[in-house]
Design an enzyme around this catalytic site. Structure first.
Site, PDB file in Angstrom:
ATOM      1  N   LYS A  15       0.952  -1.283  -0.150  1.00 49.56           N
ATOM      2  CA  LYS A  15      -0.082   0.410   0.117  1.00 49.56           C
ATOM      3  C   LYS A  15       0.850   1.662  -0.069  1.00 49.56           C
ATOM      4  CE  LYS A  15      -2.057  -2.331   3.063  1.00 49.56           C
ATOM      5  NZ  LYS A  15      -2.877  -1.972   5.077  1.00 49.56           N
ATOM      6  N   GLY A  16       1.956   1.117   0.529  1.00 45.78           N
ATOM      7  CA  GLY A  16       3.009   2.073   0.576  1.00 45.78           C
ATOM      8  C   GLY A  16       3.192   3.115  -0.110  1.00 45.78           C
ATOM      9  N   GLU A  52       7.804   2.751  -6.223  1.00 42.92           N
ATOM     10  CA  GLU A  52       7.676   2.198  -4.824  1.00 42.92           C
ATOM     11  C   GLU A  52       7.656   3.623  -4.161  1.00 42.92           C
ATOM     12  OE1 GLU A  52       7.136   0.631  -3.437  1.00 42.92           O
ATOM     13  OE2 GLU A  52       8.515  -1.363  -2.788  1.00 42.92           O
ATOM     14  N   ASP A  53       7.393   3.813  -3.217  1.00 41.56           N
ATOM     15  CA  ASP A  53       7.816   4.549  -1.666  1.00 41.56           C
ATOM     16  C   ASP A  53       9.139   4.663  -1.559  1.00 41.56           C
ATOM     17  OD1 ASP A  53       7.512   1.839  -0.734  1.00 41.56           O
ATOM     18  OD2 ASP A  53       6.341   2.605   0.767  1.00 41.56           O
ATOM     19  N   ASP A 110      14.716   0.569   0.444  1.00 44.93           N
ATOM     20  CA  ASP A 110      15.721   0.033   1.144  1.00 44.93           C
ATOM     21  C   ASP A 110      16.612  -1.141   1.640  1.00 44.93           C
ATOM     22  OD1 ASP A 110      16.424   0.098   4.378  1.00 44.93           O
ATOM     23  OD2 ASP A 110      14.839   0.354   5.128  1.00 44.93           O
ATOM     24  N   LYS A 158      17.550   4.373   0.613  1.00 48.21           N
ATOM     25  CA  LYS A 158      17.785   4.389   1.702  1.00 48.21           C
ATOM     26  C   LYS A 158      18.815   4.045   1.135  1.00 48.21           C
ATOM     27  CE  LYS A 158      15.242   4.643   5.504  1.00 48.21           C
ATOM     28  NZ  LYS A 158      14.645   3.648   6.564  1.00 48.21           N
ATOM     29  N   PHE A 194      14.231   5.494  10.104  1.00 49.07           N
ATOM     30  CA  PHE A 194      12.846   4.878   9.740  1.00 49.07           C
ATOM     31  C   PHE A 194      12.099   6.135   9.826  1.00 49.07           C
ATOM     32  CE2 PHE A 194       9.179   3.456  10.263  1.00 49.07           C
ATOM     33  CZ  PHE A 194       9.457   2.170   9.731  1.00 49.07           C
ATOM     34  N   ASP A 209       4.150   3.908   6.358  1.00 50.95           N
ATOM     35  CA  ASP A 209       3.836   3.232   7.305  1.00 50.95           C
ATOM     36  C   ASP A 209       4.165   2.956   9.070  1.00 50.95           C
ATOM     37  OD1 ASP A 209       3.982   1.312   5.739  1.00 50.95           O
ATOM     38  OD2 ASP A 209       2.426   0.173   7.423  1.00 50.95           O
ATOM     39  N   ARG A 223       0.409   7.364   7.697  1.00 50.91           N
ATOM     40  CA  ARG A 223       0.554   6.637   5.915  1.00 50.91           C
ATOM     41  C   ARG A 223      -0.144   8.614   5.664  1.00 50.91           C
ATOM     42  NH1 ARG A 223       1.975   1.988   3.931  1.00 50.91           N
ATOM     43  NH2 ARG A 223       0.297  -0.274   5.265  1.00 50.91           N
TER      44      ARG A 223
HETATM   45  P1  XMP Z   1      12.865  -2.652   1.295  1.00 50.43           P
HETATM   46  O1  XMP Z   1      13.490  -3.301   2.427  1.00 50.43           O
HETATM   47  O2  XMP Z   1      12.535  -4.434   1.447  1.00 50.43           O
HETATM   48  O3  XMP Z   1      11.560  -2.330   1.803  1.00 50.43           O
HETATM   49  O4  XMP Z   1      13.581  -2.291   0.395  1.00 50.43           O
HETATM   50  C1  XMP Z   1      10.959  -1.604   1.312  1.00 50.43           C
HETATM   51  C2  XMP Z   1       9.208  -1.626   1.644  1.00 50.43           C
HETATM   52  O5  XMP Z   1       9.451  -2.158   3.275  1.00 50.43           O
HETATM   53  C3  XMP Z   1       9.004  -0.317   3.016  1.00 50.43           C
HETATM   54  N1  XMP Z   1      10.187   0.144   4.353  1.00 50.43           N
HETATM   55  C4  XMP Z   1       9.878   1.708   5.125  1.00 50.43           C
HETATM   56  N2  XMP Z   1       8.200   1.323   5.051  1.00 50.43           N
HETATM   57  N3  XMP Z   1       9.634   3.303   6.885  1.00 50.43           N
HETATM   58  C5  XMP Z   1       8.628   3.225   6.515  1.00 50.43           C
HETATM   59  O6  XMP Z   1       7.553   3.477   6.865  1.00 50.43           O
HETATM   60  C6  XMP Z   1      11.052   3.377   6.064  1.00 50.43           C
HETATM   61  O7  XMP Z   1      11.718   3.588   6.244  1.00 50.43           O
HETATM   62  C7  XMP Z   1      10.497   2.090   4.992  1.00 50.43           C
HETATM   63  N4  XMP Z   1      11.933   0.916   4.933  1.00 50.43           N
HETATM   64  C8  XMP Z   1      11.515   0.260   4.138  1.00 50.43           C
HETATM   65  C9  XMP Z   1       7.730   0.225   2.329  1.00 50.43           C
HETATM   66  O8  XMP Z   1       6.658  -0.436   3.038  1.00 50.43           O
HETATM   67  C10 XMP Z   1       9.145   0.275   1.580  1.00 50.43           C
HETATM   68  O9  XMP Z   1       7.680  -0.594   0.212  1.00 50.43           O
HETATM   69 MG    MG Z   2       4.915  -0.714   4.552  1.00 48.73          MG
END
Ligand code: XMP
Ligand code: MG
Length: 179
Positions: free
Chosen positions: A42-43, A97-98, A101, A129, A152, A159, A165
């Protein structure tokens, strides 16, 4: 500012301006390709809604829902909860994508969408990041809104356990807010 937010990292205005620029970049690269923009639920939904309106040409919308996070930690086990509906064979696909990470979620989604026979696949992420990348993950985004430090963040779709959100900006959550 919300009481649980320590610092606003990206204001509404900064986000709005950067999205206009990204829209121009996507238009230059996809203006004549009728791309399929895939929103990762949903992000990414808030970013997605603004991003597609900054793209002034034909495009189609698709949604995919995955899960991997619990609280502030990536579990590393990515699962598809809802797949795209459209046949993506031969289509130019851009994932929106949001945040990138650890990179595990996007690596999984990319492999999944590639297996559908897409003509091309690129990633557009609002936030990156770079310090968060998991060992062995080499994936990078093709379009990045902002590079951010390893904190974070919440808001603008992101979220903490489903909250925040709806904040219109991206902010760093106070540590005491992770109950
Ligand atoms: P990855 O680690 O797979 O992460 O690259 C991607 C998804 O993880 C969530 N994500 C976060 N959500 N604050 C958040 O609210 C953060 O700092 C954060 N880091 C990762 C996010 O949903 C993303 O789609
Ligand atoms: Mg999330």
């Amino acid at each position: 500012m919300h009481k649980d937010i320590q610092q606003v990292l990206l204001s509404e205005e900064q986000i709005r301006d950067r999205i206009q620029q990204l829209g121009q970049e996507l238009l230059r690269d996809y203006g004549d390709k009728n791309p399929v923009f895939v929103c990762i639920l949903k992000g990414a939904v808030v970013f997605y809604a603004d991003m597609i309106r900054a793209f002034d040409a034909h495009c189609e919308m698709e949604f995919i829902q995955i899960s991997s996070y619990q609280g502030t930690q990536s579990t590393g086990n990515v699962m598809i909860r809802q797949d795209v509906r459209k046949d993506l064979q031969g289509r130019h696909v851009v994932i929106l994508e949001d945040i990138l990470d650890t990179g595990r979620s996007l690596a999984y989604v990319c492999e999944h969408l590639r297996s559908k026979g897409v003509a091309s696949l690129k990633i557009c992420t609002l936030l990156d990041k770079p310090e968060g990348r998991a060992p062995g993950v080499t994936l990078e985004a093709d379009y990045v809104g902002f590079h951010i430090p390893n904190a974070f963040v919440v808001g603008y779709g992101l979220d903490y356990d489903e909250y925040y959100r709806n904040l219109p900006y991206v902010g760093i959550l106070k540590p005491e807010a992770y109950a």
